[in-house]
Motif scaffolding. Structure first.
Motif, PDB file in Angstrom:
ATOM      1  N   ASP A 176      11.888  -6.964 -38.974  1.00  0.00           N
ATOM      2  CA  ASP A 176      11.667  -6.294 -37.523  1.00  0.00           C
ATOM      3  C   ASP A 176      12.331  -4.939 -37.587  1.00  0.00           C
ATOM      4  OD1 ASP A 176      14.338  -7.264 -37.820  1.00  0.00           O
ATOM      5  OD2 ASP A 176      13.724  -8.706 -36.337  1.00  0.00           O
ATOM      6  N   ARG A 177      13.129  -4.537 -38.112  1.00  0.00           N
ATOM      7  CA  ARG A 177      13.369  -3.055 -38.374  1.00  0.00           C
ATOM      8  C   ARG A 177      12.848  -2.042 -38.942  1.00  0.00           C
ATOM      9  NH1 ARG A 177      17.216  -2.113 -43.598  1.00  0.00           N
ATOM     10  NH2 ARG A 177      16.600  -4.105 -44.748  1.00  0.00           N
ATOM     11  N   TYR A 178      11.532  -2.445 -39.367  1.00  0.00           N
ATOM     12  CA  TYR A 178      10.491  -1.461 -39.992  1.00  0.00           C
ATOM     13  C   TYR A 178       9.392  -1.283 -38.992  1.00  0.00           C
ATOM     14  CZ  TYR A 178      13.028  -2.353 -44.275  1.00  0.00           C
ATOM     15  OH  TYR A 178      14.080  -2.557 -45.240  1.00  0.00           O
ATOM     16  N   ASP A 179       9.045  -0.197 -38.548  1.00  0.00           N
ATOM     17  CA  ASP A 179       7.900   0.093 -37.683  1.00  0.00           C
ATOM     18  C   ASP A 179       6.650   0.412 -38.666  1.00  0.00           C
ATOM     19  OD1 ASP A 179       6.135   0.718 -35.578  1.00  0.00           O
ATOM     20  OD2 ASP A 179       7.194   2.467 -35.140  1.00  0.00           O
ATOM     21  N   VAL A 180       6.081  -0.580 -38.967  1.00  0.00           N
ATOM     22  CA  VAL A 180       4.926  -0.679 -40.186  1.00  0.00           C
ATOM     23  C   VAL A 180       3.722  -0.371 -39.403  1.00  0.00           C
ATOM     24  CG1 VAL A 180       3.836  -2.005 -41.803  1.00  0.00           C
ATOM     25  CG2 VAL A 180       6.413  -2.314 -41.452  1.00  0.00           C
ATOM     26  N   VAL A 181       2.965   0.569 -39.792  1.00  0.00           N
ATOM     27  CA  VAL A 181       1.723   0.964 -39.073  1.00  0.00           C
ATOM     28  C   VAL A 181       0.616   0.561 -40.254  1.00  0.00           C
ATOM     29  CG1 VAL A 181       1.683   3.282 -40.219  1.00  0.00           C
ATOM     30  CG2 VAL A 181       0.329   2.713 -38.024  1.00  0.00           C
ATOM     31  N   ALA A 182       0.851   0.375 -41.503  1.00  0.00           N
ATOM     32  CA  ALA A 182      -0.305   0.030 -42.396  1.00  0.00           C
ATOM     33  C   ALA A 182       0.237  -1.058 -43.407  1.00  0.00           C
ATOM     34  CB  ALA A 182      -0.769   1.087 -43.147  1.00  0.00           C
ATOM     35  N   LEU A 183      -0.528  -2.065 -43.872  1.00  0.00           N
ATOM     36  CA  LEU A 183      -0.036  -2.974 -44.616  1.00  0.00           C
ATOM     37  C   LEU A 183      -1.173  -3.009 -45.779  1.00  0.00           C
ATOM     38  CD1 LEU A 183       1.468  -5.782 -45.410  1.00  0.00           C
ATOM     39  CD2 LEU A 183      -0.085  -6.919 -43.686  1.00  0.00           C
ATOM     40  N   ALA A 198       2.591  -7.690 -50.750  1.00  0.00           N
ATOM     41  CA  ALA A 198       2.694  -6.916 -49.492  1.00  0.00           C
ATOM     42  C   ALA A 198       3.274  -5.647 -49.479  1.00  0.00           C
ATOM     43  CB  ALA A 198       2.887  -7.772 -48.237  1.00  0.00           C
ATOM     44  N   LEU A 199       2.829  -4.589 -49.250  1.00  0.00           N
ATOM     45  CA  LEU A 199       3.573  -3.229 -49.384  1.00  0.00           C
ATOM     46  C   LEU A 199       3.356  -2.743 -47.647  1.00  0.00           C
ATOM     47  CD1 LEU A 199       4.932  -0.779 -50.715  1.00  0.00           C
ATOM     48  CD2 LEU A 199       2.689   0.144 -51.363  1.00  0.00           C
ATOM     49  N   GLU A 206       7.263   5.895 -45.108  1.00  0.00           N
ATOM     50  CA  GLU A 206       8.085   5.204 -46.299  1.00  0.00           C
ATOM     51  C   GLU A 206       7.275   4.208 -46.610  1.00  0.00           C
ATOM     52  OE1 GLU A 206       9.559   6.396 -43.594  1.00  0.00           O
ATOM     53  OE2 GLU A 206      10.933   8.054 -44.573  1.00  0.00           O
ATOM     54  N   LYS A 207       7.242   3.891 -47.914  1.00  0.00           N
ATOM     55  CA  LYS A 207       6.829   2.404 -48.727  1.00  0.00           C
ATOM     56  C   LYS A 207       7.853   1.513 -48.474  1.00  0.00           C
ATOM     57  CE  LYS A 207       3.631   5.287 -51.353  1.00  0.00           C
ATOM     58  NZ  LYS A 207       3.208   5.703 -52.662  1.00  0.00           N
TER      59      LYS A 207
END
Length: 425
Positions: A176-183, A198-199, A206-207
């Protein structure tokens, strides 16, 4: 006063002058010397000998005198022993000191400190991981010629401890500390198993390694459970998520099952192109490869779709199975075009290359293992390798356009969710 030496470059030693140590408490001074000495390879052995000699002098006084030192303490012959410098175990001969009135050995604190391998688990773990076989460790001892290394079983036990900690850290990492826009999702083969990795790509480019699951095939049940586990650890879908996959049907169904209308799917254009070409005669593959590549490189959605439809008409004259392959997931290969960000983010997100590159780095660390004995071994090695690689991963090309991607996803997915809600009502 103590003279301090600093290593520069490859084995170059520079004297940086004198440093006052008399005002530092003895315990802190000993810790500072230990930390310094462990960095002074290969001159460390001489430095350790000096420290031990100074300690004997403090305890027993100068040789051939009865003054100085601790009352009743005398030199008591020499003893063969060993010390650790970094992760190297080295033989050494040291002077023993005995308290005659009490008839007991006086320990040498410096020698005791160097008896413990300081951070050796981490050092060994890194060496084994980048290609140093446990069975070759003795031959690869690198600190000083006197090094006699460690036994293969000792290296193996310490590597197991270190890699088990890495596996636990990766499996329990909060997302939850990462604002992921692409998986990006893809698998790597370990013997008869597949590890689906899963990346995540954050909003700043950032990756981040999100996790992995072990499975025989990329089937829907296993992949769906894996995606739910990512969500439970804090992976957020609400802002909109782009999922890049290679086209595996089980993985695609799992995305639909878990994410529903909260994610858009970008099918890997490279995999789609190669799947279509596999149905064609070899003499025609080069021509259609160029045409498909040119079509996918069109910057805008209408032009790219029109070019692919023209190729589809040509393929109907050659092989209907190739047409069927092109039709399967047709629109999902153009998701970036439809969102209007292909020009900025196509290089990074039109294929699963980000994860393929990661798999190549994993291969450098794991492909040398010719026998995988247990599932635990596979997962420990993979987790350790992933966390070792992660800090060196670069931001994706075009990362400044990721906020635009987020806005486009929210617009498209928000409209899809409203439509679904209206139909349900």
């Amino acid at each position: 006063m103590k003279r301090v030496i600093r290593i520069q470059g490859k084995g170059k030693v520079k004297d940086v002058g004198l440093r006052e140590l008399d005002t530092v408490p003895e315990a802190d001074r000993l810790d500072a010397r230990v930390a310094l000495i462990q960095a002074l390879i290969p001159v460390a052995m001489e430095a350790v000998a000096d420290e031990l000699q100074a300690e004997v002098l403090r305890l027993a006084g100068p040789k051939h005198t009865r003054t100085g030192g601790v009352p009743g303490a005398v030199r008591w012959g020499h003893q063969r022993g060993s010390i650790y410098l970094a992760d190297q175990k080295l033989p050494i001969t040291y002077q023993r000191v005995r308290d005659l009135p009490r008839n007991r050995e006086l320990p040498l604190p410096t020698y005791q400190r160097f008896q413990v391998p300081r951070a050796a688990d981490v050092g060994l773990f890194r060496k084994v991981l980048v290609g140093l076989s446990c069975r070759d460790y003795e031959a690869c001892a690198e600190a000083v010629p006197e090094a006699f290394g460690l036994s293969p079983s000792s290296v193996s036990r310490r590597f197991i401890r270190a890699s088990a900690k890495q596996l636990q850290a990766l499996q329990e990492r909060r997302l939850d500390r990462y604002d992921v826009v692409a998986l990006i999702l893809d698998g790597k083969t370990f013997a008869e198993d597949r590890m689906v990795i899963a990346l995540g790509i954050t909003l700043t480019g950032e990756k981040v390694i999100l996790g992995f699951v072990q499975t025989a095939t990329e089937n829907e049940m296993v992949c769906a459970a894996f995606l739910r586990e990512l969500v439970e650890r804090g992976l957020r879908m609400e802002p909109g998520l782009l999922c890049v996959i290679d086209g595996a049907k089980g993985l695609r169904k799992a995305l639909q099952t878990v994410f529903g209308d909260s994610a858009a799917v970008q099918r890997c254009q490279w995999h789609k192109r190669e799947n279509v070409l596999a149905y064609l005669p070899k003499c025609q593959r080069a021509s259609f490869r160029r045409k498909l590549q040119a079509a996918y490189e069109q910057p805008h959605y209408p032009e790219a779709k029109a070019a692919l439809l023209r190729i589809r008409q040509e393929l109907r004259l050659v092989n209907e199975s190739a047409v069927t392959s092109l039709d399967e997931g047709f629109e999902e290969t153009l998701t970036l075009h439809r969102l209007g960000v292909f020009g900025a983010l196509g290089v990074s997100l039109k294929t699963t290359n980000c994860l393929e590159s990661l798999n190549a780095l994993l291969g450098q660390r794991t492909d040398k293992v010719d026998r995988w004995r247990t599932s635990d071994q596979k997962q420990r090695w993979l987790a350790a390798a992933l966390l070792d690689i992660e800090p060196r991963l670069r931001r994706i090309r075009g990362f400044r356009a990721l906020p635009v991607l987020r806005q486009a996803l929210q617009a498209e997915l928000g409209g899809a969710m409203r439509t679904t809600g209206t139909q349900a009502a």
